[in-house]
Design a protein around this motif. Structure first.
Motif, PDB file in Angstrom:
ATOM      1  N   HIS A 124      -7.643  -1.971   3.496  1.00 47.85           N
ATOM      2  CA  HIS A 124      -7.843  -0.449   4.064  1.00 47.85           C
ATOM      3  C   HIS A 124      -7.272   0.722   3.246  1.00 47.85           C
ATOM      4  O   HIS A 124      -6.301   0.526   2.415  1.00 47.85           O
ATOM      5  CB  HIS A 124      -7.363  -0.534   5.461  1.00 47.85           C
ATOM      6  CG  HIS A 124      -5.913  -0.676   5.631  1.00 47.85           C
ATOM      7  ND1 HIS A 124      -5.395  -1.766   5.777  1.00 47.85           N
ATOM      8  CD2 HIS A 124      -4.576   0.317   5.595  1.00 47.85           C
ATOM      9  CE1 HIS A 124      -3.888  -2.040   5.686  1.00 47.85           C
ATOM     10  NE2 HIS A 124      -3.546  -0.381   5.592  1.00 47.85           N
TER      11      HIS A 124
ATOM     12  N   ARG B 298       1.093   5.607   0.904  1.00 45.50           N
ATOM     13  CA  ARG B 298       0.522   6.468   1.971  1.00 45.50           C
ATOM     14  C   ARG B 298       1.625   7.491   2.120  1.00 45.50           C
ATOM     15  O   ARG B 298       2.990   7.317   1.929  1.00 45.50           O
ATOM     16  CB  ARG B 298       0.726   5.827   3.346  1.00 45.50           C
ATOM     17  CG  ARG B 298      -0.050   4.450   3.357  1.00 45.50           C
ATOM     18  CD  ARG B 298      -1.736   4.776   3.442  1.00 45.50           C
ATOM     19  NE  ARG B 298      -2.505   3.812   3.530  1.00 45.50           N
ATOM     20  CZ  ARG B 298      -3.160   3.134   2.606  1.00 45.50           C
ATOM     21  NH1 ARG B 298      -2.920   3.525   1.359  1.00 45.50           N
ATOM     22  NH2 ARG B 298      -4.111   2.099   2.790  1.00 45.50           N
TER      23      ARG B 298
ATOM     24  N   HIS C 285      -2.029  -5.855   4.632  1.00 46.18           N
ATOM     25  CA  HIS C 285      -0.752  -6.327   5.058  1.00 46.18           C
ATOM     26  C   HIS C 285      -0.883  -7.148   6.269  1.00 46.18           C
ATOM     27  O   HIS C 285      -1.871  -6.775   7.179  1.00 46.18           O
ATOM     28  CB  HIS C 285       0.221  -5.390   5.063  1.00 46.18           C
ATOM     29  CG  HIS C 285      -0.184  -3.715   5.267  1.00 46.18           C
ATOM     30  ND1 HIS C 285      -0.605  -3.727   6.722  1.00 46.18           N
ATOM     31  CD2 HIS C 285      -0.212  -2.834   4.929  1.00 46.18           C
ATOM     32  CE1 HIS C 285      -0.788  -2.583   7.072  1.00 46.18           C
ATOM     33  NE2 HIS C 285      -0.694  -1.832   5.587  1.00 46.18           N
TER      34      HIS C 285
ATOM     35  N   HIS D 219      -5.194  -1.452   0.278  1.00 52.97           N
ATOM     36  CA  HIS D 219      -4.184  -2.392   0.287  1.00 52.97           C
ATOM     37  C   HIS D 219      -4.297  -3.149   1.584  1.00 52.97           C
ATOM     38  O   HIS D 219      -5.212  -2.917   2.721  1.00 52.97           O
ATOM     39  CB  HIS D 219      -2.610  -1.882   0.035  1.00 52.97           C
ATOM     40  CG  HIS D 219      -2.314  -1.114   1.369  1.00 52.97           C
ATOM     41  ND1 HIS D 219      -1.291  -0.096   1.365  1.00 52.97           N
ATOM     42  CD2 HIS D 219      -2.449  -1.334   2.843  1.00 52.97           C
ATOM     43  CE1 HIS D 219      -1.145   0.500   2.435  1.00 52.97           C
ATOM     44  NE2 HIS D 219      -1.843  -0.108   3.297  1.00 52.97           N
TER      45      HIS D 219
HETATM   46 FE   FE2 Z   1      -1.483   0.054   5.281  1.00 52.45          FE
END
Ligand code: FE2
Ligand code: GTQ
Length: 372
Positions: free
Chosen positions: A162, A85, A123, A121
């Motif tokens: 996402h 990101r 998390h 990814h």
């Molecule tokens: Fe993320």
């Protein structure tokens, strides 16, 4: 609690100040140290304070500084696998070494250039996006494309895949909030890569989640029952704005108990529980009408605010700061806060209150008027 030095005070009478005693004591402390033991009376001050003594400090970041720097990074740093990101964390000066806004909250400016993709990814950290301005990005949450537009709050609860894709020819930027510091201090982080490109490149105006959950007070019978976080991934500005407008209208009409002194507020909630939309972060939108002054207060929750519209003044532990469009404010635990505005002010706010509430730690002064 202040540190007690139990070697002083009445020591002479008890024979605690002889050279022999001092030598034995020094040896004891050396041996404690070697054994990995720390006597409570020699711990640093502030271990058990009478009231919170945050290391984080009240801090303000100006949008006029944040936006151009985020834009510069887009010219120099590609977004892709690995970095994942183009998000730039806002570091509290009281927490040097960690880019954390507060001890529990990560706040970042994310920037996606024209036609850029941020890969999928997932998390365990929970995330939201708040859109200050612009549009053109869809965030795809577990395969459901969710449009991001001005004033919207978008959710990414923990462990959902996402990715973000900008399908437009203009850059887009927004505020990210995550519980990264909380997840880090409690060692709860897990992370997985997903596909390199978002798996559903369609760009519907409404996500499947909004179509399923978008009717006020209407729960799909197939989904009755509490879910830990909201099944609705988008809270649209048109709804937020209408709700705030209605609160102030009701105040104008003289209906008591809705709004206090020109300060309207809504909390983004999980329609399956009525509680916070996310498990670890409380998200709210506040509107002060022109000329309003908020009731001063403090809470043990730490928070981050972003000015959405209007201008005003925030007083943090007695220090005044002017506020304008896009400015971000970090407010540590137990900071005295008051707000006022001449023009009217819309503020997005996030805090770690849900964590503290679950642990029976949350304290707020003056006490919240409406407590269940
Ligand atoms: Fe993320
Ligand atoms: O958009 O997925 O600011 O994973 C930090 C970590 C944003 C994101 C951040 C992330 C994201």
């Amino acid at each position: 609690m202040t540190t007690l030095d139990q070697t002083s005070g009445g020591a002479a009478a008890s024979g605690f100040d002889t050279p022999e005693h001092q030598a034995k004591l020094a040896a004891l402390y050396r041996d404690f140290d070697a054994a990995g033991m720390t006597p409570l009376w020699r711990t640093r001050e502030g271990l058990m304070p009478f009231a919170p003594e945050p290391r984080a400090v009240p801090h303000l970041w100006r949008w006029a500084d944040l936006y151009p720097l985020a834009a510069r990074s887009a010219e120099l740093v590609p977004v892709g696998r690995g970095g994942e990101r183009r998000a730039i964390g806002l570091g509290n000066p009281g927490l040097p070494g960690d880019p954390y806004a507060t001890p529990t909250l990560w706040a970042a400016i994310q920037y996606l250039g024209p036609r850029e993709n941020a890969p999928e990814h997932r998390h365990t950290q929970t995330a939201f996006r708040f859109v200050l301005e612009g549009e053109g990005v869809w965030t795809v949450v577990d395969g459901d494309p969710v449009a991001m537009r001005r004033g919207d709050l978008l959710l990414t609860p923990g462990w959902r895949f996402h990715g973000h894709q900008n399908v437009s020819d203009v850059p887009m930027t927004w505020l990210d909030g995550l519980d990264i510091p909380f997840v880090a201090t409690t060692d709860q982080g897990f992370f997985e890569f997903g596909p390199d490109v978002v798996r559903d490149t369609t760009t519907p105006a409404r996500s499947r989640g909004e179509r399923l959950w978008g009717g006020p007070g209407l729960t799909p019978v197939s989904a009755v029952g509490a879910q830990p976080s909201s099944p609705l991934m988008a809270y649209r500005w048109a709804h937020t704005d209408a709700a705030l407008t209605a609160q102030l209208e009701l105040e104008d009409e003289g209906h008591p108990g809705v709004v206090e002194a020109g300060h309207a507020a809504v909390r983004f909630t999980n329609p399956t529980t009525g509680g916070d939309a996310l498990t670890t972060m409380r998200t709210e939108m506040h509107r002060l009408r022109a000329g309003a002054v908020s009731r001063p207060g403090r809470t043990t929750a730490s928070s981050v605010w972003q000015v959405f519209e209007g201008t005003g003044t925030v007083v943090l532990n007695g220090a005044e700061h002017s506020l304008t469009h896009g400015d971000v404010v970090a407010i540590p635990s137990w900071t005295d806060v008051s707000l006022r505005t001449h023009t009217g002010l819309d503020l997005f706010a996030v805090s770690d209150a849900p964590i503290l509430e679950r642990l029976s730690l949350l304290r707020t002064h003056p006490a919240e008027q409406v407590e269940s």
